[in-house]
Scaffold this motif. Structure first.
Motif, PDB file in Angstrom:
ATOM      1  N   ALA A   1      10.134   7.417  -2.188  1.00  0.00           N
ATOM      2  CA  ALA A   1      11.143   8.454  -1.513  1.00  0.00           C
ATOM      3  C   ALA A   1      10.714   9.768  -2.413  1.00  0.00           C
ATOM      4  O   ALA A   1      10.991  10.822  -0.857  1.00  0.00           O
ATOM      5  CB  ALA A   1      12.547   8.046  -1.955  1.00  0.00           C
ATOM      6  N   ASP A   2       9.799   9.654  -3.371  1.00  0.00           N
ATOM      7  CA  ASP A   2       8.613  11.113  -3.251  1.00  0.00           C
ATOM      8  C   ASP A   2       8.562  11.201  -2.711  1.00  0.00           C
ATOM      9  O   ASP A   2       7.752  12.778  -2.108  1.00  0.00           O
ATOM     10  CB  ASP A   2       8.898  10.918  -5.389  1.00  0.00           C
ATOM     11  N   GLU A   3       7.148   9.923  -2.770  1.00  0.00           N
ATOM     12  CA  GLU A   3       5.991  10.438  -1.581  1.00  0.00           C
ATOM     13  C   GLU A   3       6.728  11.505   0.150  1.00  0.00           C
ATOM     14  O   GLU A   3       5.756  11.891   1.027  1.00  0.00           O
ATOM     15  CB  GLU A   3       5.496   9.367  -1.015  1.00  0.00           C
ATOM     16  N   VAL A   4       7.555  10.751   0.636  1.00  0.00           N
ATOM     17  CA  VAL A   4       8.118  11.250   1.973  1.00  0.00           C
ATOM     18  C   VAL A   4       8.228  12.425   2.113  1.00  0.00           C
ATOM     19  O   VAL A   4       8.348  13.158   2.461  1.00  0.00           O
ATOM     20  CB  VAL A   4       9.486   9.897   2.484  1.00  0.00           C
ATOM     21  N   ALA A   5       9.553  13.017   0.719  1.00  0.00           N
ATOM     22  CA  ALA A   5       9.852  13.668   0.478  1.00  0.00           C
ATOM     23  C   ALA A   5       9.015  15.007   0.391  1.00  0.00           C
ATOM     24  O   ALA A   5       8.791  16.133   1.153  1.00  0.00           O
ATOM     25  CB  ALA A   5      10.674  14.414  -0.841  1.00  0.00           C
ATOM     26  N   VAL A   6       7.436  14.856  -0.124  1.00  0.00           N
ATOM     27  CA  VAL A   6       6.767  15.848  -0.467  1.00  0.00           C
ATOM     28  C   VAL A   6       5.795  15.653   1.064  1.00  0.00           C
ATOM     29  O   VAL A   6       5.445  16.775   1.713  1.00  0.00           O
ATOM     30  CB  VAL A   6       5.476  15.667  -1.186  1.00  0.00           C
ATOM     31  N   LEU A   7       6.040  14.682   1.673  1.00  0.00           N
ATOM     32  CA  LEU A   7       4.942  14.716   3.321  1.00  0.00           C
ATOM     33  C   LEU A   7       6.718  15.808   4.241  1.00  0.00           C
ATOM     34  O   LEU A   7       6.089  16.353   5.186  1.00  0.00           O
ATOM     35  CB  LEU A   7       4.982  13.056   3.996  1.00  0.00           C
ATOM     36  N   GLN A   8       7.649  15.454   4.162  1.00  0.00           N
ATOM     37  CA  GLN A   8       8.863  16.035   5.012  1.00  0.00           C
ATOM     38  C   GLN A   8       8.050  17.375   4.442  1.00  0.00           C
ATOM     39  O   GLN A   8       8.485  18.159   4.991  1.00  0.00           O
ATOM     40  CB  GLN A   8      10.121  15.705   4.395  1.00  0.00           C
ATOM     41  N   ARG A   9       8.250  17.684   3.306  1.00  0.00           N
ATOM     42  CA  ARG A   9       8.854  18.865   2.257  1.00  0.00           C
ATOM     43  C   ARG A   9       7.019  19.806   3.090  1.00  0.00           C
ATOM     44  O   ARG A   9       6.917  21.389   3.998  1.00  0.00           O
ATOM     45  CB  ARG A   9       8.283  19.942   1.381  1.00  0.00           C
TER      46      ARG A   9
ATOM     47  N   LEU B   1       4.901   9.167  -8.414  1.00  0.00           N
ATOM     48  CA  LEU B   1       5.695   9.164  -7.101  1.00  0.00           C
ATOM     49  C   LEU B   1       5.984   7.768  -6.764  1.00  0.00           C
ATOM     50  O   LEU B   1       5.829   6.710  -6.425  1.00  0.00           O
ATOM     51  CB  LEU B   1       5.108   9.824  -6.522  1.00  0.00           C
ATOM     52  N   THR B   2       7.501   7.566  -6.720  1.00  0.00           N
ATOM     53  CA  THR B   2       8.782   6.619  -5.747  1.00  0.00           C
ATOM     54  C   THR B   2       8.134   7.428  -4.340  1.00  0.00           C
ATOM     55  O   THR B   2       7.021   8.191  -3.674  1.00  0.00           O
ATOM     56  CB  THR B   2       9.674   6.277  -5.742  1.00  0.00           C
TER      57      THR B   2
ATOM     58  N   ALA C   1      -1.315  17.432  -2.394  1.00  0.00           N
ATOM     59  CA  ALA C   1       0.133  18.111  -2.005  1.00  0.00           C
ATOM     60  C   ALA C   1       0.414  16.641  -2.970  1.00  0.00           C
ATOM     61  O   ALA C   1       1.544  17.053  -3.689  1.00  0.00           O
ATOM     62  CB  ALA C   1       0.932  18.193  -0.576  1.00  0.00           C
ATOM     63  N   LEU C   2       0.621  15.078  -2.540  1.00  0.00           N
ATOM     64  CA  LEU C   2       1.165  14.837  -3.613  1.00  0.00           C
ATOM     65  C   LEU C   2       0.165  14.643  -4.444  1.00  0.00           C
ATOM     66  O   LEU C   2       1.096  13.660  -5.570  1.00  0.00           O
ATOM     67  CB  LEU C   2       0.869  12.760  -2.776  1.00  0.00           C
ATOM     68  N   LYS C   3      -1.183  14.613  -4.701  1.00  0.00           N
ATOM     69  CA  LYS C   3      -1.562  15.346  -6.798  1.00  0.00           C
ATOM     70  C   LYS C   3      -1.000  15.913  -7.131  1.00  0.00           C
ATOM     71  O   LYS C   3      -0.535  16.041  -8.356  1.00  0.00           O
ATOM     72  CB  LYS C   3      -2.549  14.903  -6.249  1.00  0.00           C
ATOM     73  N   ASN C   4      -0.577  17.078  -6.609  1.00  0.00           N
ATOM     74  CA  ASN C   4       0.244  18.020  -7.397  1.00  0.00           C
ATOM     75  C   ASN C   4       2.058  17.492  -7.597  1.00  0.00           C
ATOM     76  O   ASN C   4       2.271  17.851  -8.658  1.00  0.00           O
ATOM     77  CB  ASN C   4      -0.154  19.232  -6.315  1.00  0.00           C
ATOM     78  N   GLU C   5       2.337  16.876  -6.896  1.00  0.00           N
ATOM     79  CA  GLU C   5       3.761  16.561  -7.448  1.00  0.00           C
ATOM     80  C   GLU C   5       3.447  15.399  -8.742  1.00  0.00           C
ATOM     81  O   GLU C   5       4.333  15.927  -8.932  1.00  0.00           O
ATOM     82  CB  GLU C   5       4.349  15.851  -6.130  1.00  0.00           C
ATOM     83  N   LYS C   6       2.276  14.808  -7.920  1.00  0.00           N
ATOM     84  CA  LYS C   6       2.368  13.836  -9.544  1.00  0.00           C
ATOM     85  C   LYS C   6       1.954  14.513 -11.118  1.00  0.00           C
ATOM     86  O   LYS C   6       2.451  13.962 -11.797  1.00  0.00           O
ATOM     87  CB  LYS C   6       1.126  13.117  -9.616  1.00  0.00           C
ATOM     88  N   VAL C   7       1.710  16.109 -10.812  1.00  0.00           N
ATOM     89  CA  VAL C   7       1.809  16.359 -12.127  1.00  0.00           C
ATOM     90  C   VAL C   7       3.080  17.595 -12.645  1.00  0.00           C
ATOM     91  O   VAL C   7       2.429  18.427 -13.832  1.00  0.00           O
ATOM     92  CB  VAL C   7      -0.027  16.549 -12.563  1.00  0.00           C
TER      93      VAL C   7
ATOM     94  N   MET D   1       0.997  -1.133  -0.256  1.00  0.00           N
ATOM     95  CA  MET D   1      -0.526   0.060   0.015  1.00  0.00           C
ATOM     96  C   MET D   1       0.877   1.308   0.256  1.00  0.00           C
ATOM     97  O   MET D   1       2.000   1.245   0.748  1.00  0.00           O
ATOM     98  CB  MET D   1      -1.199  -0.032   1.198  1.00  0.00           C
ATOM     99  N   SER D   2       0.585   2.596  -0.783  1.00  0.00           N
ATOM    100  CA  SER D   2       1.098   3.193  -0.809  1.00  0.00           C
ATOM    101  C   SER D   2       1.037   4.174  -0.300  1.00  0.00           C
ATOM    102  O   SER D   2      -0.070   4.068   0.805  1.00  0.00           O
ATOM    103  CB  SER D   2       1.791   3.712  -2.072  1.00  0.00           C
ATOM    104  N   LEU D   3       2.092   5.360   0.518  1.00  0.00           N
ATOM    105  CA  LEU D   3       1.778   6.746   1.355  1.00  0.00           C
ATOM    106  C   LEU D   3       0.323   7.048   1.238  1.00  0.00           C
ATOM    107  O   LEU D   3      -0.492   7.630   1.834  1.00  0.00           O
ATOM    108  CB  LEU D   3       2.697   7.388   1.081  1.00  0.00           C
ATOM    109  N   GLU D   4      -0.363   7.656   0.046  1.00  0.00           N
ATOM    110  CA  GLU D   4      -0.770   8.061  -0.799  1.00  0.00           C
ATOM    111  C   GLU D   4      -2.544   7.093  -0.254  1.00  0.00           C
ATOM    112  O   GLU D   4      -3.263   7.850  -0.224  1.00  0.00           O
ATOM    113  CB  GLU D   4      -0.955   8.244  -2.557  1.00  0.00           C
ATOM    114  N   GLU D   5      -1.633   5.979  -0.745  1.00  0.00           N
ATOM    115  CA  GLU D   5      -3.787   4.913  -0.303  1.00  0.00           C
ATOM    116  C   GLU D   5      -3.174   5.541   1.406  1.00  0.00           C
ATOM    117  O   GLU D   5      -4.802   5.170   1.548  1.00  0.00           O
ATOM    118  CB  GLU D   5      -2.662   3.902  -0.971  1.00  0.00           C
ATOM    119  N   LYS D   6      -2.526   5.112   1.606  1.00  0.00           N
ATOM    120  CA  LYS D   6      -2.795   4.611   3.415  1.00  0.00           C
ATOM    121  C   LYS D   6      -3.425   6.103   3.986  1.00  0.00           C
ATOM    122  O   LYS D   6      -4.369   5.916   4.626  1.00  0.00           O
ATOM    123  CB  LYS D   6      -1.129   4.472   4.245  1.00  0.00           C
ATOM    124  N   LEU D   7      -3.526   7.261   3.227  1.00  0.00           N
ATOM    125  CA  LEU D   7      -3.551   9.343   3.504  1.00  0.00           C
ATOM    126  C   LEU D   7      -4.751   8.935   2.717  1.00  0.00           C
ATOM    127  O   LEU D   7      -5.862   9.345   3.926  1.00  0.00           O
ATOM    128  CB  LEU D   7      -2.973   9.572   2.554  1.00  0.00           C
TER     129      LEU D   7
END
Length: 154
Positions: A49-57, A46-47, A32-38, A1-7
């Motif tokens: 690591a990308d998802e973690v970076a977005v959430l850290q931001r 998003l990998t 924020a995750l969806k904005n990063e995707k597009v 399960m990806s981070l976005e799915e868990k959220l």
């Protein structure tokens, strides 16, 4: 399960529980995750690591906002921002402790010394920082890593 799915799953549970503050925070994180995707020229997946970076931001943004509200004498808004940061931080990997970070820095310094044949200097700080940051992969703050590397090189 990806981070976005868990959220998303947790947001649905919060909707059912009628927890509006949690729902709002999770919606912002998902947005924020969806904005990063597009972002960029074409949409991408998003990998982790990308998802973690977005959430850290997002956490960092909220902490900065809380500091600005505190400086502006608005403690109620600062508390709201910090609460949102805490909710988002729950989805991030556990942060490294000082001892673990010191050990990683020492290992990278030893590797750099073995490769160069001499003790690294401040000129090699960038290369050592890059190697340490690759190993911590979002589990430590960049400024903390920089401070540890700088102290070890001094």
């Amino acid at each position: 399960m990806s981070l976005e799915e868990k959220l998303h799953t947790d947001m649905v549970a919060a909707l059912k529980a009628r927890d509006s503050e949690l729902v709002t925070t999770l919606r912002m994180a998902i947005g924020a995750l969806k904005n990063e995707k597009v972002a960029g020229k074409s949409a991408r997946e998003l990998t982790e690591a990308d998802e973690v970076a977005v959430l850290q931001r997002e956490v960092r943004t909220r902490k900065d906002s809380a500091q600005a509200y505190t400086d502006g004498n608005r403690p109620e808004l600062a508390a709201k921002e910090l609460a949102e940061a805490d909710v988002i931080a729950r989805y991030l990997p556990a942060m490294l402790g000082d001892d673990e970070l010191d050990a990683l820095v020492a290992e990278e310094l030893a590797a750099a010394e073995a490769a160069a044949g001499e003790k690294p200097t401040m000129r090699q700080m960038g290369a050592i920082m890059k190697a340490v940051n690759a190993r911590v992969a979002g589990r430590a703050d960049g400024s903390a890593v920089a401070a540890k590397v700088k102290a070890a090189l001094a």
